[in-house]
Design a protein around this motif. Structure first.
Motif, PDB file in Angstrom:
ATOM      1  N   LEU A 160       0.835  -1.192   0.000  1.00  0.00           N
ATOM      2  CA  LEU A 160       0.000   0.000   0.000  1.00  0.00           C
ATOM      3  C   LEU A 160       0.869   1.241   0.000  1.00  0.00           C
ATOM      4  CD1 LEU A 160      -2.631  -1.079   2.622  1.00  0.00           C
ATOM      5  CD2 LEU A 160      -3.090  -0.588   0.249  1.00  0.00           C
ATOM      6  N   ALA A 161       0.279   2.362  -0.408  1.00  0.00           N
ATOM      7  CA  ALA A 161       1.002   3.622  -0.330  1.00  0.00           C
ATOM      8  C   ALA A 161       1.414   3.847   1.103  1.00  0.00           C
ATOM      9  CB  ALA A 161       0.117   4.768  -0.815  1.00  0.00           C
ATOM     10  N   GLY A 162       2.658   4.201   1.309  1.00  0.00           N
ATOM     11  CA  GLY A 162       3.138   4.420   2.659  1.00  0.00           C
ATOM     12  C   GLY A 162       3.950   3.239   3.145  1.00  0.00           C
ATOM     13  N   CYS A 163       3.766   2.073   2.530  1.00  0.00           N
ATOM     14  CA  CYS A 163       4.548   0.902   2.917  1.00  0.00           C
ATOM     15  C   CYS A 163       5.749   0.848   1.992  1.00  0.00           C
ATOM     16  CB  CYS A 163       3.721  -0.369   2.775  1.00  0.00           C
ATOM     17  SG  CYS A 163       4.679  -1.880   2.985  1.00  0.00           S
ATOM     18  N   ALA A 205     -11.421 -10.352 -10.262  1.00  0.00           N
ATOM     19  CA  ALA A 205     -10.573 -11.381 -10.865  1.00  0.00           C
ATOM     20  C   ALA A 205     -10.495 -11.261 -12.381  1.00  0.00           C
ATOM     21  CB  ALA A 205     -11.087 -12.768 -10.472  1.00  0.00           C
ATOM     22  N   ASP A 206     -11.530 -10.716 -13.005  1.00  0.00           N
ATOM     23  CA  ASP A 206     -11.538 -10.608 -14.471  1.00  0.00           C
ATOM     24  C   ASP A 206     -10.821  -9.354 -14.978  1.00  0.00           C
ATOM     25  OD1 ASP A 206     -13.007 -12.941 -14.616  1.00  0.00           O
ATOM     26  OD2 ASP A 206     -14.945 -11.904 -14.599  1.00  0.00           O
ATOM     27  N   VAL A 207     -10.355  -8.522 -14.070  1.00  0.00           N
ATOM     28  CA  VAL A 207      -9.670  -7.288 -14.455  1.00  0.00           C
ATOM     29  C   VAL A 207      -8.167  -7.542 -14.539  1.00  0.00           C
ATOM     30  CG1 VAL A 207      -9.229  -4.877 -13.858  1.00  0.00           C
ATOM     31  CG2 VAL A 207     -11.444  -5.918 -13.309  1.00  0.00           C
ATOM     32  N   ASP A 208      -7.561  -7.118 -15.610  1.00  0.00           N
ATOM     33  CA  ASP A 208      -6.114  -7.281 -15.785  1.00  0.00           C
ATOM     34  C   ASP A 208      -5.396  -6.509 -14.683  1.00  0.00           C
ATOM     35  OD1 ASP A 208      -3.519  -7.520 -16.576  1.00  0.00           O
ATOM     36  OD2 ASP A 208      -3.825  -6.813 -18.620  1.00  0.00           O
ATOM     37  N   CYS A 209      -4.473  -7.156 -13.994  1.00  0.00           N
ATOM     38  CA  CYS A 209      -3.749  -6.521 -12.886  1.00  0.00           C
ATOM     39  C   CYS A 209      -3.081  -5.214 -13.318  1.00  0.00           C
ATOM     40  CB  CYS A 209      -2.689  -7.467 -12.325  1.00  0.00           C
ATOM     41  SG  CYS A 209      -3.339  -9.049 -11.724  1.00  0.00           S
ATOM     42  N   VAL A 210      -2.560  -5.197 -14.537  1.00  0.00           N
ATOM     43  CA  VAL A 210      -1.841  -4.022 -15.029  1.00  0.00           C
ATOM     44  C   VAL A 210      -2.771  -2.816 -15.138  1.00  0.00           C
ATOM     45  CG1 VAL A 210      -0.523  -3.101 -16.971  1.00  0.00           C
ATOM     46  CG2 VAL A 210      -0.165  -5.449 -16.237  1.00  0.00           C
ATOM     47  N   ARG A 211      -4.056  -3.043 -15.342  1.00  0.00           N
ATOM     48  CA  ARG A 211      -4.999  -1.928 -15.477  1.00  0.00           C
ATOM     49  C   ARG A 211      -5.025  -1.074 -14.213  1.00  0.00           C
ATOM     50  NH1 ARG A 211     -11.388  -2.289 -17.294  1.00  0.00           N
ATOM     51  NH2 ARG A 211     -11.857  -0.067 -17.013  1.00  0.00           N
ATOM     52  N   CYS A 212      -4.855  -1.694 -13.062  1.00  0.00           N
ATOM     53  CA  CYS A 212      -4.879  -0.957 -11.795  1.00  0.00           C
ATOM     54  C   CYS A 212      -3.489  -0.692 -11.232  1.00  0.00           C
ATOM     55  CB  CYS A 212      -5.696  -1.723 -10.754  1.00  0.00           C
ATOM     56  SG  CYS A 212      -7.436  -1.959 -11.185  1.00  0.00           S
ATOM     57  N   HIS A 213      -2.566  -1.607 -11.494  1.00  0.00           N
ATOM     58  CA  HIS A 213      -1.250  -1.507 -10.858  1.00  0.00           C
ATOM     59  C   HIS A 213      -0.126  -1.149 -11.820  1.00  0.00           C
ATOM     60  CE1 HIS A 213      -2.687  -2.876  -6.958  1.00  0.00           C
ATOM     61  NE2 HIS A 213      -3.395  -3.802  -7.582  1.00  0.00           N
ATOM     62  N   PRO A 241       4.342  -5.172 -11.846  1.00  0.00           N
ATOM     63  CA  PRO A 241       5.007  -6.461 -12.077  1.00  0.00           C
ATOM     64  C   PRO A 241       6.483  -6.337 -12.425  1.00  0.00           C
ATOM     65  CG  PRO A 241       2.854  -6.446 -13.124  1.00  0.00           C
ATOM     66  CD  PRO A 241       3.120  -5.039 -12.658  1.00  0.00           C
ATOM     67  N   ARG A 242       6.911  -5.142 -12.836  1.00  0.00           N
ATOM     68  CA  ARG A 242       8.328  -4.934 -13.166  1.00  0.00           C
ATOM     69  C   ARG A 242       9.081  -4.202 -12.049  1.00  0.00           C
ATOM     70  NH1 ARG A 242       5.565  -3.239 -17.684  1.00  0.00           N
ATOM     71  NH2 ARG A 242       6.134  -1.060 -17.339  1.00  0.00           N
ATOM     72  N   ALA A 243       8.396  -3.937 -10.931  1.00  0.00           N
ATOM     73  CA  ALA A 243       9.006  -3.181  -9.832  1.00  0.00           C
ATOM     74  C   ALA A 243      10.102  -3.989  -9.149  1.00  0.00           C
ATOM     75  CB  ALA A 243       7.932  -2.793  -8.814  1.00  0.00           C
ATOM     76  N   GLU A 244      11.224  -3.338  -8.929  1.00  0.00           N
ATOM     77  CA  GLU A 244      12.360  -3.999  -8.280  1.00  0.00           C
ATOM     78  C   GLU A 244      12.263  -3.949  -6.764  1.00  0.00           C
ATOM     79  OE1 GLU A 244      14.595  -5.737  -9.665  1.00  0.00           O
ATOM     80  OE2 GLU A 244      14.404  -5.234 -11.792  1.00  0.00           O
ATOM     81  N   ASN A 245      11.467  -3.022  -6.214  1.00  0.00           N
ATOM     82  CA  ASN A 245      11.334  -2.908  -4.769  1.00  0.00           C
ATOM     83  C   ASN A 245       9.947  -2.357  -4.432  1.00  0.00           C
ATOM     84  OD1 ASN A 245      11.521   0.069  -4.948  1.00  0.00           O
ATOM     85  ND2 ASN A 245      13.670  -0.360  -5.450  1.00  0.00           N
ATOM     86  N   LEU A 246       9.623  -2.352  -3.157  1.00  0.00           N
ATOM     87  CA  LEU A 246       8.291  -1.911  -2.740  1.00  0.00           C
ATOM     88  C   LEU A 246       8.071  -0.425  -2.974  1.00  0.00           C
ATOM     89  CD1 LEU A 246       7.785  -3.901   0.582  1.00  0.00           C
ATOM     90  CD2 LEU A 246       6.927  -4.417  -1.698  1.00  0.00           C
ATOM     91  N   ALA A 247       9.148   0.344  -3.014  1.00  0.00           N
ATOM     92  CA  ALA A 247       9.006   1.781  -3.237  1.00  0.00           C
ATOM     93  C   ALA A 247       8.504   2.081  -4.644  1.00  0.00           C
ATOM     94  CB  ALA A 247      10.349   2.489  -3.001  1.00  0.00           C
ATOM     95  N   SER A 248       8.642   1.132  -5.564  1.00  0.00           N
ATOM     96  CA  SER A 248       8.226   1.344  -6.946  1.00  0.00           C
ATOM     97  C   SER A 248       6.843   0.773  -7.247  1.00  0.00           C
ATOM     98  CB  SER A 248       9.247   0.699  -7.905  1.00  0.00           C
ATOM     99  OG  SER A 248      10.530   1.253  -7.703  1.00  0.00           O
ATOM    100  N   VAL A 249       6.194   0.227  -6.234  1.00  0.00           N
ATOM    101  CA  VAL A 249       4.864  -0.352  -6.443  1.00  0.00           C
ATOM    102  C   VAL A 249       3.860   0.755  -6.750  1.00  0.00           C
ATOM    103  CG1 VAL A 249       2.944  -1.520  -5.289  1.00  0.00           C
ATOM    104  CG2 VAL A 249       5.278  -2.377  -5.020  1.00  0.00           C
ATOM    105  N   GLU A 250       3.004   0.530  -7.739  1.00  0.00           N
ATOM    106  CA  GLU A 250       2.010   1.527  -8.130  1.00  0.00           C
ATOM    107  C   GLU A 250       0.624   1.100  -7.671  1.00  0.00           C
ATOM    108  OE1 GLU A 250       0.284   2.992 -12.365  1.00  0.00           O
ATOM    109  OE2 GLU A 250       2.429   3.325 -12.031  1.00  0.00           O
ATOM    110  N   PHE A 251      -0.146   2.043  -7.166  1.00  0.00           N
ATOM    111  CA  PHE A 251      -1.475   1.747  -6.660  1.00  0.00           C
ATOM    112  C   PHE A 251      -2.525   2.516  -7.442  1.00  0.00           C
ATOM    113  CE2 PHE A 251       1.614   1.287  -3.305  1.00  0.00           C
ATOM    114  CZ  PHE A 251       1.349  -0.004  -2.873  1.00  0.00           C
ATOM    115  N   PRO A 252      -3.703   1.964  -7.578  1.00  0.00           N
ATOM    116  CA  PRO A 252      -4.749   2.641  -8.356  1.00  0.00           C
ATOM    117  C   PRO A 252      -5.221   3.917  -7.683  1.00  0.00           C
ATOM    118  CG  PRO A 252      -5.641   0.734  -7.217  1.00  0.00           C
ATOM    119  CD  PRO A 252      -4.159   0.670  -7.040  1.00  0.00           C
ATOM    120  N   THR A 253      -5.527   4.897  -8.491  1.00  0.00           N
ATOM    121  CA  THR A 253      -6.119   6.132  -7.991  1.00  0.00           C
ATOM    122  C   THR A 253      -7.633   5.990  -8.047  1.00  0.00           C
ATOM    123  OG1 THR A 253      -6.194   7.144 -10.177  1.00  0.00           O
ATOM    124  CG2 THR A 253      -4.167   7.454  -8.881  1.00  0.00           C
TER     125      THR A 253
END
Length: 278
Positions: free
Chosen positions: A11-14, A99-107, A111-123
């Motif tokens: 999550l944002a902040g983690c 489950a039917d939504v592509d993960c990339v659509r929200c995140h 999937p290419r993030a090297e660390n947690l700081a690069s994780v993207e969250f849906p707005t």
């Protein structure tokens, strides 16, 4: 001791400082998003999915734990569940209905993030792409445990009125959560003048502002608004005899561009005295 209930909070902040290191890019080659996400934890994933590939002995932690866990202070292998970021603190979410939504659509590139700081969250804009009242419900309680309708967002501080017009990153759908209706913007802009429009605005400042930022003017004023007003002689041109005798020469020398707003080089009123132009 390694906390048995430790969770990998995405999550944002983690971020890395929570005591966890994780590379989505490394794991994306071996596992699908749903292998780790989508359980009872909803937004989070616990350590159970990790046990499918990693030999984890929670009762007897060892140096192997440092593969994912960093040391916390003076205690070895102590990991606590990271708090949710402020933005997501009241969000209730389950991956299963999505489950039917592509993960990339929200995140996005997560999937290419090297660390947690690069994780993207849906707005919220991302969510409203589906939650339109037809495909999915739009009730705030669908996603939020705490409904803040009527409360000012943290961004709406004392300078918000001056900044909000330049916040082009704000999706219209988000604004309409609190400001509904097609005339929400016009209602305010028709009745309240901007703070810049002081008593001396018309005579001293508006020409300079208009020259530098016409788009801002067009938010309220059409082209005919300007032309209708500029058909009238400015207040500086009175009395006309005095203005022609001295005033226009001084101001024209200092700011010829202002003259050209109304007077071209072939303006008959100018050529009567300036046959060669000015």
């Amino acid at each position: 001791m390694l906390a048995a209930g430790a969770a990998l909070a995405l999550l944002a902040g983690c971020r890395e400082e929570t005591g966890l290191r994780f590379s989505h890019a490394l794991h994306a080659e071996e596992a699908a998003c749903t292998d780790c996400h989508g359980g009872d934890e909803g937004l989070r994933t616990g350590m159970e999915p990790c046990k499918e590939c990693h030999d984890i002995d929670e009762a007897n932690p060892s140096e192997a734990c440092l593969t994912c866990h960093t040391r916390s202070g003076d205690e070895d292998y102590t990991v606590s569940k990271a708090p949710r970021g402020r933005t997501y603190a009241d969000v209730t979410f389950a991956h299963e209905p999505h489950a039917d939504v592509d993960c990339v659509r929200c995140h996005g590139p997560t999937p290419r993030a090297e660390n947690l700081a690069s994780v993207e969250f849906p707005t919220m804009e991302t969510c409203l792409g589906c939650h339109d009242g037809d495909e999915a419900p739009t009730d705030c309680s669908t996603c939020h445990a705490r409904i803040r309708r009527g409360e000012r967002p943290p961004s709406h501080d004392g300078l918000w009125e001056q900044r909000h017009g330049r916040r082009t990153d704000l999706p219209e759908a988000v604004c309409r959560t609190c400001h509904p209706g097609p005339d929400a913007c016009r209602t305010c802009h028709r009745t309240e003048k901007p703070r810049s429009h002081t008593v001396g605005w018309k005579d001293r400042s508006h020409g300079l502002e208009a020259r530098h930022d016409r788009d801002t003017c067009r938010a309220c004023h059409t082209a005919t608004f300007c032309s209708d007003c500029h058909r009238e002689a400015p207040r500086s041109h009175a009395p006309r005899n005095g203005w022609l005798a001295s005033g226009h020469r001084i101001q024209g020398a200092a700011d010829t561009e202002s003259c050209r707003v109304c007077h071209g080089r072939t303006d008959p009123s100018c050529l009567a005295c300036h046959p060669q132009g000015y």
